[in-house]
Structure formats: structure tokens, C-alpha cells
Design a protein around this motif. Structure first.
Motif, PDB file in Angstrom:
ATOM      1  N   ILE A   1       4.324  65.217  39.824  1.00 23.87           N
ATOM      2  CA  ILE A   1       4.792  64.274  40.796  1.00 23.87           C
ATOM      3  C   ILE A   1       5.833  64.872  41.866  1.00 23.87           C
ATOM      4  CG2 ILE A   1       6.276  62.204  40.491  1.00 23.87           C
ATOM      5  CD1 ILE A   1       5.884  62.096  37.352  1.00 23.87           C
ATOM      6  N   ALA A   2       5.351  64.070  42.979  1.00 23.01           N
ATOM      7  CA  ALA A   2       6.148  64.954  44.194  1.00 23.01           C
ATOM      8  C   ALA A   2       6.943  63.834  44.847  1.00 23.01           C
ATOM      9  CB  ALA A   2       5.158  65.367  45.427  1.00 23.01           C
TER      10      ALA A   2
ATOM     11  N   ASP B   1      13.593  56.451  38.055  1.00 21.40           N
ATOM     12  CA  ASP B   1      13.078  55.605  37.098  1.00 21.40           C
ATOM     13  C   ASP B   1      11.350  55.688  36.916  1.00 21.40           C
ATOM     14  OD1 ASP B   1      15.572  54.820  36.520  1.00 21.40           O
ATOM     15  OD2 ASP B   1      15.568  53.180  37.724  1.00 21.40           O
ATOM     16  N   GLU B   2      10.963  55.817  38.598  1.00 24.52           N
ATOM     17  CA  GLU B   2       9.366  55.665  38.358  1.00 24.52           C
ATOM     18  C   GLU B   2       8.732  57.002  37.787  1.00 24.52           C
ATOM     19  OE1 GLU B   2       7.620  54.529  42.110  1.00 24.52           O
ATOM     20  OE2 GLU B   2       9.465  53.787  42.818  1.00 24.52           O
ATOM     21  N   VAL B   3       9.461  58.286  37.981  1.00 23.11           N
ATOM     22  CA  VAL B   3       9.097  59.466  37.529  1.00 23.11           C
ATOM     23  C   VAL B   3       9.001  59.458  35.958  1.00 23.11           C
ATOM     24  CG1 VAL B   3       9.550  61.932  37.430  1.00 23.11           C
ATOM     25  CG2 VAL B   3       9.776  60.785  39.619  1.00 23.11           C
ATOM     26  N   VAL B   4      10.309  58.965  35.367  1.00 21.26           N
ATOM     27  CA  VAL B   4      10.290  58.697  33.844  1.00 21.26           C
ATOM     28  C   VAL B   4       9.091  57.970  33.377  1.00 21.26           C
ATOM     29  CG1 VAL B   4      11.767  57.842  32.095  1.00 21.26           C
ATOM     30  CG2 VAL B   4      12.870  59.203  34.006  1.00 21.26           C
TER      31      VAL B   4
ATOM     32  N   GLY C   1       9.972  61.267  30.982  1.00 27.48           N
ATOM     33  CA  GLY C   1      10.601  62.277  31.837  1.00 27.48           C
ATOM     34  C   GLY C   1       9.808  63.459  31.658  1.00 27.48           C
ATOM     35  N   VAL C   2       9.909  64.141  32.694  1.00 33.19           N
ATOM     36  CA  VAL C   2       9.157  65.499  32.772  1.00 33.19           C
ATOM     37  C   VAL C   2       9.554  66.870  32.056  1.00 33.19           C
ATOM     38  CG1 VAL C   2       8.451  64.703  35.073  1.00 33.19           C
ATOM     39  CG2 VAL C   2      10.307  66.336  34.900  1.00 33.19           C
TER      40      VAL C   2
ATOM     41  N   LEU D   1      14.287  64.645  34.057  1.00 34.65           N
ATOM     42  CA  LEU D   1      14.139  65.331  32.767  1.00 34.65           C
ATOM     43  C   LEU D   1      13.853  64.372  31.487  1.00 34.65           C
ATOM     44  CD1 LEU D   1      16.427  68.331  33.136  1.00 34.65           C
ATOM     45  CD2 LEU D   1      14.014  68.352  33.779  1.00 34.65           C
ATOM     46  N   ARG D   2      12.912  65.109  30.396  1.00 32.92           N
ATOM     47  CA  ARG D   2      13.002  64.630  29.498  1.00 32.92           C
ATOM     48  C   ARG D   2      13.859  65.387  28.305  1.00 32.92           C
ATOM     49  NH1 ARG D   2       7.329  64.796  26.833  1.00 32.92           N
ATOM     50  NH2 ARG D   2       6.893  63.902  28.845  1.00 32.92           N
TER      51      ARG D   2
END
Length: 360
Positions: free
Chosen positions: A208-209, A238-241, A247-248, A268-269
């Protein structure tokens, strides 16, 4: 030789005639072929980081060896080389434990009693980041360069000296991404795009960039990002999560701003790691909250991609030659040395990826 000299921070560089010394033992004289224009140079030019003046910036370069000192054994005249600012001594604790990018041993520099490597008349020109590459020639310690495949185009090879070593190294060395893990890259300049490309090579699952510039997000997707998000969106983290389902595993910050570092931590996760690559303002701090710590999150730096560049750089060249590493997409413009100030102006706007100064 002709070089771009910085006489005072917050002023344009000036094209001047500069004298370069003959190689001492363990020194290599390189005819510069190409130099990338990196934001790290801009920090010194704009006075955010101090440096003795006058100086010649430039630290992302490739060229051809013209002469070597008596005790040089790693390269020879005619070799095509990539330089690297993280010169290493080879015998300190950092080097012998495999952390060569952390070496600060003074033996790689000339003694203060010796003539300077660079000068203008009786005035010393201070070498920046062990290289001073915005010049027709570079005089460096032999452990600041490595020979590469002569079929590698030198304008692309120059990018490996910093942007790719830092961005790809963050994936391959600092974070050690495992195939299938999720990665978020915050900032899609040269370093961030290299990290995206490397995450694809490493077999990351979702990549995800984040970047505020639509054109850069498009480049990230071309280089391997599975998703891209406007970094200025209030819901970006929030979109990344959501995309990464909690989370990443790895967030890589490639901007150098406190806000982007905070975003890297936020996405982050539990148990995830944030790696900060960008040069922050010196007074800034980045940290983890108590809940972050209780969640097992980790925060780390990644100086020059934690490189072992005599090994890493030839491998990155091989990735390019095999079509795995896309350096052509990262280069936005090629220009002569006389346009170096134009390149810095473009960097200040924040829209460009990488300009490359080419010689001859």
C-alpha cells in the motif's frame, strides 16, 4: 575540474573550477558519469543540517575509475563503479559484526595534517558525505565504491548509490520482509518507489503506497503497489488498516516528516514494525505510545538501508539487468550540471521523483 559548490546555506550552488588531489593509498579517482539529485542534499543546501563550507554536495553517483592509490585492491582503472556514502573501514566493531553502514571510523578520511582532497587555490573545499559527487571527478576511499557490470547504464546505476540502496535495503535488510506479509510505504519519491519495487521482489502480499501526488501514486502502482492512497486524506491511515485487515506487518516512512512517521506507526498491526528512512528535522522526535508498546509494535531507523554495499549493490544491478528492478520509471529528468539549482527547485515543489545530473 568543474563542480557545483555551495558557499553558504540557503544560496544557489555555483559552478566553479575545483582542484582534486592525486589518490593517496586506499583512494580512488573516479570520472563521474551521473549523479541523482536527492532530498538529503537539499537538507544541507537549505540549512536544515549543518556542514562546513564551502562544500560540494552530491552523494548518489556512478562513474568510471581513472586512477587508484598504491594500496587499492578492490577496484582497478577502467572499472565502472557505484559510490556509496556509507564508507566503511572494515575493522571496527560495526564492520566486523556486519553493520557496515554504521561505521564512522576516521581512517577512511584523510588525516587533518594531509592536503585536502578538494580545494580552490589555498581554500579547502569540504567533502560532503564522503563523496561530493556534483563534480566531474570524485576522489574517495576505496571502500566508498564498488565495481559493477559494465553493461549497466550508469545513469540508472547512480540511483542505486542512495535511493535504491536505502529503499530496497529497508525491505531486504532492515525489515526482512517475509513473502505474503503486508507493507505500507509512506512517501513515493525515489526512496519510497524503490521500497515499493523491492517489496514486490520480496513477495509481499498487499503493498500500500501513500503519497499526496496522484502521479507518484500511479508510479507506485506501476512498480508493484497493490493499492495507493492520497496521504492527505483524513482517512488514509484507517483505509490502510482496513485494506490490510487490521494493519500492516511493515510500514516504511520515506519522507522525513513527523506526520508521516506518525502515520507509519498508526497503520501497524499488533507486533508490526515501522522503519523510518527520511531525514527528519534535527529537533524532531518520533515515538510509540504506551498502547503501541503493549501491542508489541516496534519502531526503528534504517540508515542507508542497513547495507553491506559491496554485496548489495552488485545484486541490485543484477536485479535491474534481469528486469526485476525498474529504475527507468523512477527517473523523471536528466540534465547537465549547470541546471543543478533547477533540480533543487523541483525537489522543493515535491512533485518530482528523481532528477539525474549526467556528465559528458
Amino acid at each position: 575540474m568543474k563542480a557545483a559548490v555551495l558557499f553558504e546555506a540557503k544560496t544557489p550552488l555555483s559552478i566553479e573550477e575545483v582542484s582534486v588531489s592525486k589518490p593517496s593509498p586506499h583512494e580512488v579517482l573516479i570520472r563521474t558519469a551521473a549523479v541523482g539529485v536527492c532530498r538529503s542534499d537539499l537538507h544541507f543546501v537549505d540549512g536544515a543540517y549543518p556542514h562546513p563550507m564551502p562544500t560540494i554536495p552530491g552523494h548518489e553517483a556512478a562513474g568510471v575509475v581513472e586512477a587508484v592509490g598504491d594500496e587499492v585492491s578492490s577496484v582497478k582503472v577502467g572499472d565502472h563503479v557505484v559510490t556509496c556514502l556509507s564508507v566503511f573501514c572494515g575493522h571496527c566493531e560495526h564492520c566486523v559484526t556486519g553493520h557496515m553502514s554504521l561505521c564512522v571510523d576516521s581512517s577512511t578520511k584523510r588525516p587533518k595534517t594531509a592536503p585536502p582532497r578538494l580545494s580552490m587555490g589555498d581554500q579547502t573545499v569540504h567533502q560532503m558525505l564522503n563523496l561530493s559527487a556534483y563534480a566531474e571527478q570524485m576522489l574517495v576511499h576505496e571502500h566508498a565504491c564498488v565495481a559493477i557490470d559494465r553493461d549497466m547504464p550508469l545513469d540508472r546505476a547512480a540511483l542505486i548509490g542512495c535511493a535504491v540502496t536505502t529503499g530496497a535495503g529497508a525491505v531486504f535488510n532492515t525489515t526482512d520482509v517475509t513473502p505474503g506479509e503486508t507493507v505500507c510505504v509512506v512517501g513515493c519519491g525515489g526512496i519510497g518507489l524503490a521500497a515499493v519495487n523491492a517489496a514486490k521482489i520480496a513477495g509481499a502480499g498487499k503493498i500500500i503506497a501513500l503519497d499526496p501526488v496522484a502521479e507518484k501514486r500511479a508510479l507506485a502502482e506501476k512498480l508493484g503497489a497493490t493499492h495507493s492512497i492520497d496521504a492527505l486524506s483524513e482517512t488514509a491511515a484507517d483505509e490502510v488498516v482496513e485494506i490490510s485487515r487490521g494493519g500492516v506487518h511493515h510500514a516504511i516512512e520515506a519522507v522525513g516528516r513527523p506526520q508521516s512517521a506518525a502515520t507509519a506507526v498508526k497503520v501497524l498491526r499488533r507486533g508490526g514494525t515501522a522503519t523510518i528512512l527520511g531525514m527528519m528535522p534535527l529537533a524532531e522526535k518520533v515515538g510509540l505510545s504506551a498502547m503501541d508498546l503493549l501491542s508489541g509494535k516496534k519502531l526503528q531507523g534504517g540508515l542507508m538501508g542497513s547495507n553491506r554495499f559491496p554485496v548489495d549493490i552488485p545484486r541490485l544491478v543484477d536485479f535491474y539487468m534481469r528486469g526485476l528492478l525498474d529504475l527507468d520509471t523512477i527517473i523523471a529528468d536528466r540534465m547537465p550540471l549547470e541546471r543543478i539549482n533547477d533540480a533543487f527547485d523541483e525537489l522543493r515543489k515535491g512533485d518530482t521523483t528523481r532528477s539525474v545530473v549526467v556528465f559528458g
